[in-house]
Design a protein around this motif. Structure first.
Motif, PDB file in Angstrom:
ATOM      1  N   ARG A 138      25.458 -19.225  29.697  1.00  0.00           N
ATOM      2  CA  ARG A 138      24.600 -18.593  28.698  1.00  0.00           C
ATOM      3  C   ARG A 138      23.659 -17.558  29.290  1.00  0.00           C
ATOM      4  O   ARG A 138      22.703 -17.165  28.661  1.00  0.00           O
ATOM      5  CB  ARG A 138      23.776 -19.657  27.986  1.00  0.00           C
ATOM      6  CG  ARG A 138      24.640 -20.603  27.202  1.00  0.00           C
ATOM      7  CD  ARG A 138      23.815 -21.607  26.493  1.00  0.00           C
ATOM      8  NE  ARG A 138      24.695 -22.470  25.725  1.00  0.00           N
ATOM      9  CZ  ARG A 138      24.299 -23.195  24.726  1.00  0.00           C
ATOM     10  NH1 ARG A 138      23.050 -23.189  24.366  1.00  0.00           N
ATOM     11  NH2 ARG A 138      25.149 -23.938  24.085  1.00  0.00           N
ATOM     12  N   THR A 139      23.908 -17.134  30.487  1.00  0.00           N
ATOM     13  CA  THR A 139      23.036 -16.126  31.088  1.00  0.00           C
ATOM     14  C   THR A 139      23.616 -14.741  30.882  1.00  0.00           C
ATOM     15  O   THR A 139      24.802 -14.574  30.601  1.00  0.00           O
ATOM     16  CB  THR A 139      22.874 -16.377  32.599  1.00  0.00           C
ATOM     17  OG1 THR A 139      24.157 -16.271  33.215  1.00  0.00           O
ATOM     18  CG2 THR A 139      22.282 -17.748  32.863  1.00  0.00           C
ATOM     19  N   ASP A 140      22.763 -13.742  31.026  1.00  0.00           N
ATOM     20  CA  ASP A 140      23.235 -12.362  30.920  1.00  0.00           C
ATOM     21  C   ASP A 140      23.966 -11.923  32.181  1.00  0.00           C
ATOM     22  O   ASP A 140      24.700 -10.963  32.163  1.00  0.00           O
ATOM     23  CB  ASP A 140      22.053 -11.423  30.670  1.00  0.00           C
ATOM     24  CG  ASP A 140      21.461 -11.629  29.282  1.00  0.00           C
ATOM     25  OD1 ASP A 140      22.183 -12.107  28.397  1.00  0.00           O
ATOM     26  OD2 ASP A 140      20.273 -11.302  29.106  1.00  0.00           O
ATOM     27  N   ASP A 141      23.723 -12.624  33.276  1.00  0.00           N
ATOM     28  CA  ASP A 141      24.339 -12.275  34.549  1.00  0.00           C
ATOM     29  C   ASP A 141      25.107 -13.489  35.083  1.00  0.00           C
ATOM     30  O   ASP A 141      24.528 -14.361  35.723  1.00  0.00           O
ATOM     31  CB  ASP A 141      23.273 -11.842  35.552  1.00  0.00           C
ATOM     32  CG  ASP A 141      23.869 -11.363  36.863  1.00  0.00           C
ATOM     33  OD1 ASP A 141      25.076 -11.022  36.887  1.00  0.00           O
ATOM     34  OD2 ASP A 141      23.129 -11.325  37.859  1.00  0.00           O
ATOM     35  N   PRO A 142      26.417 -13.551  34.848  1.00  0.00           N
ATOM     36  CA  PRO A 142      27.186 -14.717  35.284  1.00  0.00           C
ATOM     37  C   PRO A 142      27.570 -14.693  36.765  1.00  0.00           C
ATOM     38  O   PRO A 142      28.092 -15.668  37.280  1.00  0.00           O
ATOM     39  CB  PRO A 142      28.444 -14.641  34.418  1.00  0.00           C
ATOM     40  CG  PRO A 142      28.614 -13.187  34.154  1.00  0.00           C
ATOM     41  CD  PRO A 142      27.217 -12.631  34.041  1.00  0.00           C
ATOM     42  N   GLU A 143      27.278 -13.589  37.465  1.00  0.00           N
ATOM     43  CA  GLU A 143      27.723 -13.475  38.852  1.00  0.00           C
ATOM     44  C   GLU A 143      27.176 -14.565  39.765  1.00  0.00           C
ATOM     45  O   GLU A 143      27.929 -15.117  40.569  1.00  0.00           O
ATOM     46  CB  GLU A 143      27.406 -12.100  39.425  1.00  0.00           C
ATOM     47  CG  GLU A 143      28.033 -11.913  40.785  1.00  0.00           C
ATOM     48  CD  GLU A 143      28.018 -10.478  41.249  1.00  0.00           C
ATOM     49  OE1 GLU A 143      28.460 -10.243  42.379  1.00  0.00           O
ATOM     50  OE2 GLU A 143      27.584  -9.594  40.495  1.00  0.00           O
ATOM     51  N   PRO A 144      25.896 -14.930  39.704  1.00  0.00           N
ATOM     52  CA  PRO A 144      25.427 -16.023  40.571  1.00  0.00           C
ATOM     53  C   PRO A 144      26.177 -17.336  40.338  1.00  0.00           C
ATOM     54  O   PRO A 144      26.477 -18.058  41.283  1.00  0.00           O
ATOM     55  CB  PRO A 144      23.941 -16.170  40.214  1.00  0.00           C
ATOM     56  CG  PRO A 144      23.558 -14.853  39.654  1.00  0.00           C
ATOM     57  CD  PRO A 144      24.788 -14.324  38.980  1.00  0.00           C
ATOM     58  N   TYR A 145      26.514 -17.607  39.086  1.00  0.00           N
ATOM     59  CA  TYR A 145      27.278 -18.812  38.754  1.00  0.00           C
ATOM     60  C   TYR A 145      28.658 -18.769  39.408  1.00  0.00           C
ATOM     61  O   TYR A 145      29.105 -19.730  40.024  1.00  0.00           O
ATOM     62  CB  TYR A 145      27.386 -18.928  37.232  1.00  0.00           C
ATOM     63  CG  TYR A 145      28.085 -20.165  36.737  1.00  0.00           C
ATOM     64  CD1 TYR A 145      27.384 -21.341  36.535  1.00  0.00           C
ATOM     65  CD2 TYR A 145      29.452 -20.154  36.455  1.00  0.00           C
ATOM     66  CE1 TYR A 145      28.014 -22.479  36.063  1.00  0.00           C
ATOM     67  CE2 TYR A 145      30.091 -21.285  35.995  1.00  0.00           C
ATOM     68  CZ  TYR A 145      29.365 -22.453  35.799  1.00  0.00           C
ATOM     69  OH  TYR A 145      30.006 -23.577  35.338  1.00  0.00           O
ATOM     70  N   VAL A 146      29.321 -17.625  39.305  1.00  0.00           N
ATOM     71  CA  VAL A 146      30.666 -17.487  39.864  1.00  0.00           C
ATOM     72  C   VAL A 146      30.608 -17.476  41.392  1.00  0.00           C
ATOM     73  O   VAL A 146      31.458 -18.071  42.055  1.00  0.00           O
ATOM     74  CB  VAL A 146      31.360 -16.221  39.317  1.00  0.00           C
ATOM     75  CG1 VAL A 146      32.726 -16.026  39.947  1.00  0.00           C
ATOM     76  CG2 VAL A 146      31.494 -16.313  37.801  1.00  0.00           C
ATOM     77  N   ARG A 147      29.596 -16.845  41.969  1.00  0.00           N
ATOM     78  CA  ARG A 147      29.448 -16.866  43.434  1.00  0.00           C
ATOM     79  C   ARG A 147      29.208 -18.290  43.928  1.00  0.00           C
ATOM     80  O   ARG A 147      29.696 -18.673  44.984  1.00  0.00           O
ATOM     81  CB  ARG A 147      28.300 -15.972  43.882  1.00  0.00           C
ATOM     82  CG  ARG A 147      28.674 -14.531  43.929  1.00  0.00           C
ATOM     83  CD  ARG A 147      27.583 -13.722  44.600  1.00  0.00           C
ATOM     84  NE  ARG A 147      27.884 -12.316  44.503  1.00  0.00           N
ATOM     85  CZ  ARG A 147      28.613 -11.655  45.388  1.00  0.00           C
ATOM     86  NH1 ARG A 147      29.097 -12.269  46.427  1.00  0.00           N
ATOM     87  NH2 ARG A 147      28.860 -10.377  45.227  1.00  0.00           N
ATOM     88  N   ARG A 148      28.466 -19.063  43.173  1.00  0.00           N
ATOM     89  CA  ARG A 148      28.230 -20.462  43.544  1.00  0.00           C
ATOM     90  C   ARG A 148      29.564 -21.218  43.554  1.00  0.00           C
ATOM     91  O   ARG A 148      29.844 -21.993  44.470  1.00  0.00           O
ATOM     92  CB  ARG A 148      27.237 -21.098  42.564  1.00  0.00           C
ATOM     93  CG  ARG A 148      27.088 -22.576  42.678  1.00  0.00           C
ATOM     94  CD  ARG A 148      26.397 -22.948  43.958  1.00  0.00           C
ATOM     95  NE  ARG A 148      26.366 -24.388  44.086  1.00  0.00           N
ATOM     96  CZ  ARG A 148      25.376 -25.052  44.603  1.00  0.00           C
ATOM     97  NH1 ARG A 148      24.341 -24.423  45.066  1.00  0.00           N
ATOM     98  NH2 ARG A 148      25.437 -26.349  44.672  1.00  0.00           N
ATOM     99  N   ILE A 149      30.390 -20.976  42.554  1.00  0.00           N
ATOM    100  CA  ILE A 149      31.721 -21.591  42.518  1.00  0.00           C
ATOM    101  C   ILE A 149      32.521 -21.159  43.742  1.00  0.00           C
ATOM    102  O   ILE A 149      33.181 -21.970  44.390  1.00  0.00           O
ATOM    103  CB  ILE A 149      32.470 -21.227  41.216  1.00  0.00           C
ATOM    104  CG1 ILE A 149      31.784 -21.842  40.003  1.00  0.00           C
ATOM    105  CG2 ILE A 149      33.929 -21.674  41.284  1.00  0.00           C
ATOM    106  CD1 ILE A 149      32.365 -21.374  38.679  1.00  0.00           C
TER     107      ILE A 149
END
Length: 182
Positions: free
Chosen positions: A67-78
């Motif tokens: 639900r964030t405007d910037d999903p990149e940190p989530y994907v980088r964490r993955i």
């Protein structure tokens, strides 16, 4: 739930839920940066592509919940946690042989490569160096991606830099650079 301008919105919270079209746009826009990070972590193009593909597949299954405007940190964490789980496995793909392979550099030629020096670092230290100095993340961002404390990032970075300073191949280049020319 309602659909407005192609986005799905939850009525109770009013928060926009991501659509799969936004996933396609994210992949098109950020896959090169993710691939660069993956290569720096794995040091292997094919393995880096596999890592990015695995991370994006995991993100795709949970995309509607991001639900964030910037999903990149989530994907980088993955990406980082998937890499960590890969190197925790026992088998590294190395197969012992009786014969040594040919040397990649001609005999007698001193070949210094920072990539080789990074490859000799333990994987956790290599991940810290890549995220901190190649990806230019802060200590806090690196700690969040790696799932550890900021102090751990600091100590791992210090240990990695100390090992790089003591690396025989890099030390010979440093001493050659410091010798006065005749």
């Amino acid at each position: 739930m309602s659909i407005e301008n192609g986005a799905l919105t939850a009525r109770e919270t009013g928060v926009a839920v991501r659509t799969l079209e936004s996933f396609d746009a994210f992949v098109a826009a950020r896959s090169r940066a993710l691939l660069r990070t993956a290569y720096l972590l794995t040091r292997d193009h094919a393995l880096a592509e596999d890592l990015v593909q695995t991370a994006l597949a995991k993100a795709w299954f949970h995309w509607s919940r991001i639900r964030t405007d910037d999903p990149e940190p989530y994907v980088r964490r993955i990406l980082v946690t998937t890499y960590s789980s890969w190197w925790r496995r026992r088998w590294t793909g190395e197969i012992p042989t009786d014969e040594l392979p040919e040397s990649p550099a001609p005999a007698g030629e001193d070949r210094v490569d920072l990539w080789d020096a990074l490859g000799r670092l333990p994987r956790r230290q290599r991940a810290v160096v890549v995220l901190r100095f190649y990806e230019d993340l802060t200590e806090a961002e690196t700690a969040r991606l790696m799932g550890c404390a900021v102090g751990t990032v600091k100590s791992q970075a210090a240990k990695a830099l100390a090992k790089l300073r003591l690396d025989p191949a890099l030390a010979s280049v440093a001493s050659a650079d410091q010798e006065p020319s005749r």
